[in-house]
Motif scaffolding. Structure first.
Motif, PDB file in Angstrom:
ATOM      1  N   LEU A 163       0.807  -1.149   0.151  1.00 43.43           N
ATOM      2  CA  LEU A 163      -0.106  -0.003   0.014  1.00 43.43           C
ATOM      3  C   LEU A 163       0.774   1.307  -0.026  1.00 43.43           C
ATOM      4  CD1 LEU A 163      -2.712  -1.061   2.620  1.00 43.43           C
ATOM      5  CD2 LEU A 163      -2.694  -1.277   0.212  1.00 43.43           C
ATOM      6  N   GLN A 203       1.058   1.201  -4.176  1.00 43.42           N
ATOM      7  CA  GLN A 203      -0.401   1.932  -4.598  1.00 43.42           C
ATOM      8  C   GLN A 203      -0.325   3.415  -4.375  1.00 43.42           C
ATOM      9  OE1 GLN A 203      -3.440   1.791  -1.997  1.00 43.42           O
ATOM     10  NE2 GLN A 203      -4.114   3.534  -3.200  1.00 43.42           N
ATOM     11  N   LEU A 255      -0.378   5.450  -7.686  1.00 46.05           N
ATOM     12  CA  LEU A 255      -2.004   5.838  -7.935  1.00 46.05           C
ATOM     13  C   LEU A 255      -2.548   6.767  -7.208  1.00 46.05           C
ATOM     14  CD1 LEU A 255      -3.446   2.198  -8.583  1.00 46.05           C
ATOM     15  CD2 LEU A 255      -2.937   3.926 -10.279  1.00 46.05           C
ATOM     16  N   GLU A 266      -6.452   5.099 -11.884  1.00 47.98           N
ATOM     17  CA  GLU A 266      -5.904   4.692 -13.024  1.00 47.98           C
ATOM     18  C   GLU A 266      -5.815   5.504 -14.338  1.00 47.98           C
ATOM     19  OE1 GLU A 266      -7.778   3.487 -10.962  1.00 47.98           O
ATOM     20  OE2 GLU A 266      -7.524   1.116 -10.496  1.00 47.98           O
ATOM     21  N   ASP A 294      -1.460  -8.510   0.050  1.00 47.87           N
ATOM     22  CA  ASP A 294      -1.036  -9.194  -1.247  1.00 47.87           C
ATOM     23  C   ASP A 294      -1.816 -10.321  -1.712  1.00 47.87           C
ATOM     24  OD1 ASP A 294       1.043  -7.808  -2.079  1.00 47.87           O
ATOM     25  OD2 ASP A 294       2.514  -8.609  -1.162  1.00 47.87           O
ATOM     26  N   PRO A 322      -5.263 -11.408  -1.326  1.00 46.18           N
ATOM     27  CA  PRO A 322      -6.801 -11.212  -0.697  1.00 46.18           C
ATOM     28  C   PRO A 322      -7.802 -12.567  -0.988  1.00 46.18           C
ATOM     29  CG  PRO A 322      -6.725 -10.142  -2.686  1.00 46.18           C
ATOM     30  CD  PRO A 322      -5.180 -10.383  -2.411  1.00 46.18           C
ATOM     31  N   LYS A 351     -11.700  -6.801 -17.217  1.00 48.66           N
ATOM     32  CA  LYS A 351     -11.022  -5.387 -17.210  1.00 48.66           C
ATOM     33  C   LYS A 351     -10.039  -5.172 -15.822  1.00 48.66           C
ATOM     34  CE  LYS A 351     -15.047  -2.825 -18.803  1.00 48.66           C
ATOM     35  NZ  LYS A 351     -16.001  -2.034 -18.577  1.00 48.66           N
ATOM     36  N   PHE A 391      -7.608  -3.210 -13.194  1.00 52.52           N
ATOM     37  CA  PHE A 391      -7.724  -2.053 -12.482  1.00 52.52           C
ATOM     38  C   PHE A 391      -6.352  -1.998 -11.600  1.00 52.52           C
ATOM     39  CE2 PHE A 391     -12.037  -2.456 -13.524  1.00 52.52           C
ATOM     40  CZ  PHE A 391     -12.281  -0.869 -13.867  1.00 52.52           C
ATOM     41  N   GLY A 392      -6.157  -0.848 -10.831  1.00 47.68           N
ATOM     42  CA  GLY A 392      -5.027  -0.688  -9.958  1.00 47.68           C
ATOM     43  C   GLY A 392      -3.709  -0.805 -10.533  1.00 47.68           C
ATOM     44  N   LEU A 393      -2.592  -1.055  -9.967  1.00 53.67           N
ATOM     45  CA  LEU A 393      -1.286  -1.253 -10.420  1.00 53.67           C
ATOM     46  C   LEU A 393      -1.077  -2.063 -11.505  1.00 53.67           C
ATOM     47  CD1 LEU A 393       0.946  -0.905  -7.306  1.00 53.67           C
ATOM     48  CD2 LEU A 393       0.543   0.928  -8.683  1.00 53.67           C
ATOM     49  N   ARG A 423      -2.943  -2.789 -13.950  1.00 57.85           N
ATOM     50  CA  ARG A 423      -3.291  -2.094 -15.184  1.00 57.85           C
ATOM     51  C   ARG A 423      -2.054  -0.990 -15.744  1.00 57.85           C
ATOM     52  NH1 ARG A 423      -8.763   1.143 -16.018  1.00 57.85           N
ATOM     53  NH2 ARG A 423      -8.000   3.125 -16.751  1.00 57.85           N
ATOM     54  N   ILE A 424      -1.580  -0.178 -14.512  1.00 56.11           N
ATOM     55  CA  ILE A 424      -0.694   0.890 -14.800  1.00 56.11           C
ATOM     56  C   ILE A 424       0.848   0.075 -15.293  1.00 56.11           C
ATOM     57  CG2 ILE A 424       0.920   2.524 -13.656  1.00 56.11           C
ATOM     58  CD1 ILE A 424      -2.395   2.938 -14.041  1.00 56.11           C
ATOM     59  N   GLN A 425       1.135  -1.171 -14.480  1.00 57.87           N
ATOM     60  CA  GLN A 425       2.300  -1.792 -14.996  1.00 57.87           C
ATOM     61  C   GLN A 425       2.078  -2.532 -16.232  1.00 57.87           C
ATOM     62  OE1 GLN A 425       2.269  -4.059 -11.395  1.00 57.87           O
ATOM     63  NE2 GLN A 425       3.375  -2.458 -10.150  1.00 57.87           N
ATOM     64  N   LYS A 452      -3.300 -13.614  -6.971  1.00 50.24           N
ATOM     65  CA  LYS A 452      -3.189 -12.723  -5.696  1.00 50.24           C
ATOM     66  C   LYS A 452      -4.001 -11.399  -6.002  1.00 50.24           C
ATOM     67  CE  LYS A 452       1.498 -14.189  -4.958  1.00 50.24           C
ATOM     68  NZ  LYS A 452       3.033 -13.624  -4.928  1.00 50.24           N
ATOM     69  N   LYS A 453      -4.819 -11.288  -6.811  1.00 50.66           N
ATOM     70  CA  LYS A 453      -5.569  -9.874  -7.210  1.00 50.66           C
ATOM     71  C   LYS A 453      -6.943  -9.980  -6.384  1.00 50.66           C
ATOM     72  CE  LYS A 453      -1.956  -8.602  -9.355  1.00 50.66           C
ATOM     73  NZ  LYS A 453      -0.955  -7.960  -8.348  1.00 50.66           N
ATOM     74  N   VAL A 454      -7.700  -8.947  -6.284  1.00 52.76           N
ATOM     75  CA  VAL A 454      -9.060  -8.973  -6.071  1.00 52.76           C
ATOM     76  C   VAL A 454      -9.650  -9.378  -7.215  1.00 52.76           C
ATOM     77  CG1 VAL A 454     -10.769  -7.385  -5.064  1.00 52.76           C
ATOM     78  CG2 VAL A 454      -8.483  -7.221  -4.290  1.00 52.76           C
ATOM     79  N   THR A 484     -13.494  -8.508 -13.276  1.00 52.47           N
ATOM     80  CA  THR A 484     -12.731  -7.418 -13.013  1.00 52.47           C
ATOM     81  C   THR A 484     -11.433  -7.984 -12.120  1.00 52.47           C
ATOM     82  OG1 THR A 484     -14.665  -6.151 -12.805  1.00 52.47           O
ATOM     83  CG2 THR A 484     -12.792  -5.102 -11.547  1.00 52.47           C
ATOM     84  N   MET A 503      -8.165  -6.695  -9.950  1.00 53.23           N
ATOM     85  CA  MET A 503      -7.740  -5.426  -9.576  1.00 53.23           C
ATOM     86  C   MET A 503      -6.518  -5.770  -8.523  1.00 53.23           C
ATOM     87  SD  MET A 503     -10.312  -3.024  -7.299  1.00 53.23           S
ATOM     88  CE  MET A 503     -11.224  -2.509  -8.324  1.00 53.23           C
ATOM     89  N   PRO A 539      -4.753  -4.879  -4.845  1.00 48.15           N
ATOM     90  CA  PRO A 539      -5.220  -4.391  -3.738  1.00 48.15           C
ATOM     91  C   PRO A 539      -4.910  -2.794  -3.542  1.00 48.15           C
ATOM     92  CG  PRO A 539      -3.945  -6.493  -3.171  1.00 48.15           C
ATOM     93  CD  PRO A 539      -3.881  -5.960  -4.925  1.00 48.15           C
ATOM     94  N   VAL A 540      -6.009  -2.362  -2.884  1.00 44.16           N
ATOM     95  CA  VAL A 540      -5.657  -0.793  -2.688  1.00 44.16           C
ATOM     96  C   VAL A 540      -6.021  -0.454  -1.302  1.00 44.16           C
ATOM     97  CG1 VAL A 540      -5.877   0.105  -5.137  1.00 44.16           C
ATOM     98  CG2 VAL A 540      -8.067  -0.394  -3.867  1.00 44.16           C
TER      99      VAL A 540
END
Lengths: 632, 82
Positions: free
Chosen positions: A231, A235, A239, A273, A497, A499, B5, B7-9, B11-13, B47-49, B74, B76, B78-79
């Motif tokens: 986090l 993140q 972001l 994003e 990491d 969830p 779809k 989202f989060g890092l 997508r950025i990475q 490991k993603k949501v 989706t 995503m 974690p944030v």
């Protein structure tokens, strides 16, 4: 008054604007042990000096600016400072925390805090350099935006300023330092009411830690931990807080159409994003912060601060706007005018619904954006009928036009962007929070109820105990001087990491049932008389800096003392259980018609919360509790 | 094919906001994404949501959740923080 503790300057300056005098304000080491710094220190000063109900914008109100023992020590994310006063928005104690460099520079000037009383006869700004305080004319600064005023003041000193909104006593005017703001509660209007445009501070004092070696080693490990945590290391830098928008949408937490819904179809056009892909120039941070959550974006060819998630949510989903470019513009404009973006947006959405329901015919409509920029300016200057009305906040608007059931505020403060019907613990927090509808002072349980973790968002089980624990902990961390974002690294990385991992799933299931255990820990914090720097480094850092002997349990007790002190102050202003309320939309109307639990069971939660706090049925601290906490 | 779809890092990475992928279960869809975009491994994606049609897979059958061609998935990172 000298101090035996490290980190402090040992001096608080009391400034009387009415007669341009100043003197040292006495604050003993015993008081430092009990109230530490920041918002708790400020609450103690206000508690000792304002004993009856007064008008927030009268000269009797006092503005208290405090630093903390960690301020200026180089500890990670410790440049923050606090401003407290009676809020013109709520009529209650309000503390507002701010990043930037002013806290650091105030300490360099040799002061742990400022106590500002009275009212200047003419427009004034203060220039504080070591032992010298100058009361200087601010006629040329008056009318300037926050950016213009800071530029006009020049130099490398620390500055706080107000904009036109503070000058015109907008009830949610903020105080700005660099591009950061002490945003909530209208403390900019308190400065304006005192004819005070700005404070500048600089000096040569160097804050000394008692155990420099220990602090250096701890800070090094702490920075590493923050940088490695998913986090705070990934993140937030990449972001910003805006990275939460879409998660909030999927969890039914994104306030939409004045909190009518928790989901917004256009969420992916206003999220972090999208901002990173289309508008982000770089990230930025406060002094000594390795997280660097700030966004730098471009508006009209100028690099400016980008919006936080609350602003994106409330000026996006909550008014049915999916144009992020407009939000970037409005966010910058609100900063320049010196106005809290959360409350400003809350007033706009409430006005839109009042108009939609025919209760107040005005030009604001959901989804209509072409008049917002003008209305923001008219609000800051109170230059039109609609602007003048919006400038008084939603509570005053509802007194005028009705609509109490959908007036989305608590204790008069507009609620931030988390829709609490899908995070009922957050809903409890909003209602009982000392400063009103603030997500952080609420305890920020939404971080467990769908953001960081995913415990049952609708159950009442454990929510009161978790809220009290988080409120106390955040209160203490804030008083110590760290940014609250440092507490996210308290959650073990593997819970964030993974969830879908077995351990995370077990933690999510079990946590609501730990209320009893937390209750015991809160009642007897001495059982937590340990320091676990790899989980909570904050008390260890405070010990290294000050020479005090804090531990996890004592931090909880310190936070409890602070929270109760604020409540006792608010009791003087008339607060009791009836003030711990939410609009009926959030407590009586289902967010999801197919889910009978999708509303905040507030009375049930409040009852449990008061019991755990040790408050009576009227929501007030008992004599026994006050004595136990050592509040004098 | 299901719509996926990001989202989060993640997508950025990766620079990938949306993809089409097929599979009868979520696990198969994740393998199809890995096949199309080798930088996104199944091990990391797990490991993603993850939501299927807006519902958290923790409330469904995790990676055994059945996927229909018109489903929206989706994924995503974690944030937190606010």
């Amino acid at each position: 008054m000298a101090t035996k503790y490290g980190g402090y300057t040992g001096k608080i300056l009391k400034i009387n604007l009415s007669d341009s005098s100043y003197e040292e304000y006495p604050f003993s080491d015993r008081e430092r042990e009990l109230y530490l710094g920041g918002k708790i220190m400020a609450a103690k000063i206000l508690y000792d000096n304002i004993k009856t109900k007064i008008k927030p914008l009268s000269k009797e109100n006092i503005l208290v600016i405090t630093t903390s023992p960690l301020t200026g020590t180089g500890t990670p994310s410790s440049s923050r400072f606090n401003i407290s006063s009676i809020s013109p928005l709520t009529g209650l104690l309000c503390s507002s925390n701010c990043g930037g460099s002013f806290g650091f520079n105030l300490k360099r000037a040799g002061y742990d805090g400022l106590v500002i009383c009275g009212k200047a006869k003419t427009k004034t700004y203060l220039n504080i350099t070591n032992d010298k305080v100058e009361f200087l004319p601010a006629d040329k600064l008056w009318g300037m935006t926050t950016g213009e005023a800071q530029e006009a003041l020049g130099g490398k000193s620390g500055k706080i300023v107000i904009g036109p909104a503070g000058e015109n006593l907008v009830r949610y005017a903020c105080i700005v330092s660099e591009e950061r703001a002490a945003g909530r509660g209208g403390l900019g209007a308190v400065m304006g009411s005192k004819n005070l445009k700005a404070i500048v501070a600089q000096g040569n004092f160097v804050s000394q830690a008692k155990d420099k070696e220990k602090l250096k080693k701890l800070s090094k490990k702490w920075v590493k931990k923050l940088k490695e945590h998913p986090l705070t290391g990934e993140q937030l830098p990449k972001l910003g807080t805006a990275g939460l928008i879409s998660k909030m949408h999927f969890k039914n937490l994104l306030a939409t159409k004045n909190f009518s819904y928790g989901q917004f179809e256009g969420h992916d056009k206003i999220n972090g994003e999208y901002m990173a892909e289309h508008h982000l120039i770089k990230n930025s941070g406060c002094i000594s912060c390795p997280i660097k959550c700030g966004r730098v974006v471009e508006v009209d060819g100028k690099q400016v601060k980008g919006p936080e998630l609350e602003t994106l949510g409330l000026l996006g989903a909550n008014i049915l706007n999916d144009n992020i470019e407009l939000i970037l513009r409005w966010n910058h404009l609100l900063d320049e005018m010196g106005m809290d973006t959360i409350s400003a947006a809350g007033c706009l959405s409430f006005a839109m619904e009042l108009n939609e329901k025919g209760l107040w015919k005005n030009e604001l409509e959901f989804g209509k954006t072409d008049n917002i920029e003008r209305i923001i300016k008219e609000t800051a200057f109170r230059s039109s009928a609609i602007g003048n009305t919006l400038a008084d906040g939603t509570r005053e608007m509802s007194k005028k036009f009705g609509g109490e059931d959908f007036c989305i505020s608590s204790k008069g403060m507009e609620i931030s962007a988390y829709e609490p019907r899908s995070a009922v613990g957050q809903g409890l927090g909003y209602a009982v929070s000392n400063r009103g509808g603030c997500h952080l002072n609420a305890g920020y349980l939404v971080v467990l109820e769908g953001l960081g973790l995913s415990i049952n968002q609708y159950t009442h089980w454990g929510k009161a105990a978790l809220t009290v624990t988080f409120q106390n902990l955040m209160e203490a961390v804030s008083a110590g001087g760290n940014c609250l974002f440092t507490t996210y690294a308290v959650f073990p990385s593997f819970l964030i990491d993974k969830p879908n991992g077995l351990i995370t799933r077990i933690v999510n299931k079990v946590m609501p049932y730990l209320g009893g255990v937390l209750y015991l820990a809160l009642k007897f914090p001495q059982i937590l008389a340990v320091n676990l720097p790899f989980i909570l480094p904050h008390p260890v850092a405070i010990n290294a800096v000050t020479g005090m002997k804090l531990n996890f349990g004592k931090m909880l007790r310190l936070g409890e003392r602070g929270y109760n002190l604020e409540r006792l102050f608010n009791k003087r202003m008339g607060v009791n259980a009836s003030w711990d309320a939410l609009p009926k939309r959030l407590t009586d109307e289902l967010q999801d018609k197919n889910n009978p639990k999708s509303k905040v069971p507030l009375e049930k939660l409040k009852k449990r919360y008061y019991k755990i706090r040790g408050w009576d049925i009227d929501g007030l601290p008992t004599e026994k509790l006050i004595k136990k906490l050592g509040i004098e | 094919m299901a719509t996926v779809k990001f989202f989060g890092l993640l997508r950025i990475q990766t620079g990938i906001a949306e993809a089409k992928a097929e599979g009868k279960t979520l696990k198969e869809v994740l393998y199809d994404i890995q096949r199309q975009y080798p930088s996104m491994t199944v091990k990391e994606l797990k490991k993603k949501v993850i939501y299927v049609n807006g519902k958290d897979i923790n409330q469904l059958k995790f990676f055994r959740t059945k996927i229909n061609p018109n489903d929206e998935i989706t994924i995503m990172s974690p944030v937190s923080g606010g």
